[in-house]
Design an enzyme around this catalytic site. Structure first.
Site, mmCIF file in Angstrom:
data_model
loop_
_atom_site.group_PDB
_atom_site.id
_atom_site.type_symbol
_atom_site.label_atom_id
_atom_site.label_comp_id
_atom_site.label_asym_id
_atom_site.label_seq_id
_atom_site.Cartn_x
_atom_site.Cartn_y
_atom_site.Cartn_z
ATOM 1 N N HIS A 193 24.070 2.821 -17.258
ATOM 2 C CA HIS A 193 22.973 3.153 -16.342
ATOM 3 C C HIS A 193 23.141 2.432 -15.008
ATOM 4 O O HIS A 193 22.166 1.947 -14.417
ATOM 5 C CB HIS A 193 21.615 2.816 -16.970
ATOM 6 N N ASP A 229 27.131 10.577 -12.376
ATOM 7 C CA ASP A 229 26.180 11.224 -13.288
ATOM 8 C C ASP A 229 24.961 11.538 -12.438
ATOM 9 O O ASP A 229 24.179 10.640 -12.103
ATOM 10 C CB ASP A 229 25.843 10.273 -14.447
ATOM 11 N N HIS A 259 15.631 13.861 -20.372
ATOM 12 C CA HIS A 259 15.683 13.677 -21.826
ATOM 13 C C HIS A 259 14.455 14.407 -22.329
ATOM 14 O O HIS A 259 13.365 13.845 -22.409
ATOM 15 C CB HIS A 259 15.654 12.197 -22.210
ATOM 16 N N ASP A 291 0.818 -1.222 0.000
ATOM 17 C CA ASP A 291 0.000 0.000 0.000
ATOM 18 C C ASP A 291 0.854 1.275 0.000
ATOM 19 O O ASP A 291 0.378 2.348 0.352
ATOM 20 C CB ASP A 291 -0.966 -0.003 1.197
ATOM 21 N N ASP A 324 21.744 17.932 -15.536
ATOM 22 C CA ASP A 324 22.216 16.589 -15.897
ATOM 23 C C ASP A 324 23.724 16.679 -16.115
ATOM 24 O O ASP A 324 24.162 17.166 -17.153
ATOM 25 C CB ASP A 324 21.484 16.132 -17.172
ATOM 26 N N HIS A 360 26.962 5.616 -27.197
ATOM 27 C CA HIS A 360 25.763 6.460 -27.071
ATOM 28 C C HIS A 360 25.951 7.763 -27.825
ATOM 29 O O HIS A 360 27.028 8.068 -28.323
ATOM 30 C CB HIS A 360 25.397 6.689 -25.600
ATOM 31 N N TYR A 388 34.317 3.985 -22.581
ATOM 32 C CA TYR A 388 34.011 2.920 -21.624
ATOM 33 C C TYR A 388 34.759 1.667 -22.032
ATOM 34 O O TYR A 388 34.419 1.041 -23.038
ATOM 35 C CB TYR A 388 32.495 2.660 -21.597
ATOM 36 N N ARG A 431 33.012 9.657 -18.419
ATOM 37 C CA ARG A 431 32.072 10.508 -19.147
ATOM 38 C C ARG A 431 32.188 11.899 -18.546
ATOM 39 O O ARG A 431 32.400 12.040 -17.339
ATOM 40 C CB ARG A 431 30.627 9.983 -19.031
ATOM 41 N N GLU A 451 27.956 15.206 -23.730
ATOM 42 C CA GLU A 451 28.397 14.180 -22.792
ATOM 43 C C GLU A 451 29.133 13.020 -23.440
ATOM 44 O O GLU A 451 28.702 11.870 -23.328
ATOM 45 C CB GLU A 451 27.202 13.661 -22.004
ATOM 46 N N HIS A 497 21.509 15.414 -25.695
ATOM 47 C CA HIS A 497 20.044 15.366 -25.840
ATOM 48 C C HIS A 497 19.475 16.691 -25.369
ATOM 49 O O HIS A 497 20.153 17.476 -24.700
ATOM 50 C CB HIS A 497 19.480 14.196 -25.019
ATOM 51 N N GLU A 522 30.002 15.516 -18.744
ATOM 52 C CA GLU A 522 28.719 16.016 -19.248
ATOM 53 C C GLU A 522 28.397 17.389 -18.668
ATOM 54 O O GLU A 522 28.431 17.581 -17.455
ATOM 55 C CB GLU A 522 27.599 15.038 -18.854
HETATM 56 N N1 GLY Z 1 21.692 11.067 -16.875
HETATM 57 C C1 GLY Z 1 21.107 10.654 -18.078
HETATM 58 C C2 GLY Z 1 21.882 11.091 -19.240
HETATM 59 O O1 GLY Z 1 23.007 11.520 -19.086
HETATM 60 O O2 GLY Z 1 21.413 11.102 -20.328
HETATM 61 MN MN MN Z 2 22.528 13.359 -20.257
HETATM 62 MN MN MN Z 3 23.704 12.384 -17.315
#
Ligand code: GLY
Ligand code: MN
Ligand code: MN
Length: 461
Positions: free
Chosen positions: A246, A263, A364, A34, A274, A353, A402, A429, A398, A357, A431
């Site tokens: 992720h 991240d 996103h 619940d 982000d 990737h 890897y 990474r 970003e 974005h 970003e």
């Molecule tokens: N944190 C999600 C991305 O970097 O797209």
């Molecule tokens: Mn991002």
């Molecule tokens: Mn990110």
């Protein structure tokens, strides 16, 4: 003026006098037994109304004629909301109710959510299209049923009812893509809070600490400074976990010699930040780590440098890929002609990737990546040209590298792959959040340590 009202008016102007629009609040979701997941309003509903309660439906109707008691209304904004309920409010807190929707939110008409099926057909009547983001299984049928009822009524009365659905990507998301000053103010605050959080995490990191201790510092900073929540699940990946795109467990002990990839970004006033930074757990990059880090940094700086109106995100990605590929050759991972290696996608085992974005209310963020409308007549093909950036748009940049299990299936000797044993386990990474301006760009997250010297200094606290 309340910013939501101005946004609604712009949206109504853009859809024209015969198109209605329906937006639905996020549904409460059960977490277990619940207990519910924390509620976060649907971004479209919040953008257009500033209302943060569940069980809400927002109906915009430039052409409605609605009979309520003895009066005939022409509501442009009708809200269906949870009615006041003192007994429930003792448990769950205050509700604006029908009166609040009118008085506080400026709805022209408001009804209890249970009246939706009865009222929606009448509101849709006289419109020939409805803006609606279909795919919400629970609501699609309710809307289609309302359109069908409106159609029958229209048949009887000689009026007309909607014959088309329009995805919000055509108008609303074009509007959401270009941030106004009040939206940018929220994003700047989100970025400032996130900057403090990253610097603090770098300062407390040390071999022997756990990833979740760093996550705790991020969350503490977000909440202490008034952020409602993280904009997405924070990633704190040490050592090999930094190669998992992720990664979410955040439960490993930091070891001497690890890199740590964080991240994480907060949401503030419903706007996301982000940001990713990668730093050495012990405060000093090893030679191999520094060399790889500088490749990613060069790629990120080269892409950021290019950002200005007219440039496409595809061009930014291509530039980042070019620098990363040249860097992989310098690192001794690939060998051969850089242009050919790019063509062969030799970098893909290590960079899988895209380079960025849209960023906004959703991390996103919504908005078409390609020209949003089909051409007409002889030009009827969908133009798969990447759209040019415009002032007010916000993107992330970003790039990363890897050297993890994802690359294990790549064969040494094929596609220029030479040797990556000396960098195995490294995940990097970097970003930032970039606002496109008239003159070029502004890096909204530039305050966060990023060069090797800055990062090492921040790690020393
Ligand atoms: N944190 C999600 C991305 O970097 O797209
Ligand atoms: Mn991002
Ligand atoms: Mn990110």
């Amino acid at each position: 003026m309340n910013p939501s009202r101005a946004r609604r008016e712009r949206f109504l102007d853009a859809i024209g006098p015969r198109t209605a629009a329906v937006f639905v609040a996020t549904a409460n979701a059960i977490r277990n037994n619940d207990v519910e997941h924390d509620f976060r309003q649907d971004s479209d509903v919040f953008y257009l109304t500033g209302f943060d309660e569940p069980d809400t439906v927002v109906v915009l109707t430039p052409h409605a004629s609605l009979k309520v008691d003895d009066a005939t209304l022409a509501p442009k904004l009708t809200m269906f909301v949870r009615p006041r309920d003192p007994e429930r409010e003792v448990w769950d807190g205050y509700r604006a109710g029908v009166e609040g929707a009118r008085e506080q939110l400026g709805a022209d008409a408001a009804f209890p959510i249970d009246d939706l099926a009865k009222r929606l057909p009448e509101l849709l009547l006289g419109h020939d299209a409805v803006v609606y983001r279909w795919g919400n299984k629970a609501f699609d049928e309710r809307l289609f049923a309302a359109i069908q009822t409106a159609r029958r009524t229209a048949g009887r009365q000689g009026g007309y009812a909607p014959t088309r659905l329009i995805d919000p990507i055509e108008v609303l998301y074009e509007q959401r893509l270009r941030k106004s000053e009040d939206e940018l103010a929220q994003m700047r605050t989100a970025c400032a809070i996130t900057a403090e959080a990253h610097a603090k995490a770098m300062a407390i990191a040390a071999p022997g600490r756990y990833e979740y201790e760093l996550e705790a510092v991020l969350l503490e900073t977000f909440r202490r400074r008034g952020s409602e929540r993280p904009a997405y699940g924070s990633i704190v990946g040490s050592g090999p976990n930094g190669t998992i795109l992720h990664y979410r467990k955040n439960d490993r002990r930091l070891e001497d010699g690890d890199l740590v990839l964080i991240d994480a970004g907060c949401e503030y006033g419903y706007y996301a930040s982000d940001v990713t930074r990668t730093f050495p757990a012990n405060g000093t990059f090893s030679d191999a780590q520094r060399a790889a880090y500088e490749v990613v940094l060069d790629a990120q700086l080269a892409a950021i440098e290019m950002v200005k109106p007219g440039v496409t995100q595809g061009a930014l990605h291509d530039r980042a890929v070019e620098v990363l590929t040249a860097g992989l050759v310098k690192l001794g991972v690939l060998e051969g002609d850089v242009a050919q290696l790019v063509k062969d996608e030799a970098y893909k085992p290590f960079y899988m990737h895209k380079t960025g974005h849209w960023l906004g209310m959703d991390v996103h963020d919504v908005g078409a990546y390609f020209a949003p409308k089909r051409g007409a007549g002889d030009d009827a093909e969908v133009k798969m040209l990447q759209r040019p950036l415009e002032p007010g748009m916000v993107i992330t940049i970003e790039p990363g590298l890897y050297f993890g299990i994802g690359a294990d299936k790549a064969k040494v000797g094929e596609k220029g792959l030479k040797d990556w044993s000396h960098v195995r386990g490294i995940g990097i990474r970097i970003e930032d959040d970039i606002l496109v301006t008239e003159g070029g760009h502004e890096n909204l997250t530039r305050a966060i340590p990023k060069t090797v010297a800055e990062v090492e200094a921040a790690c020393r606290g």
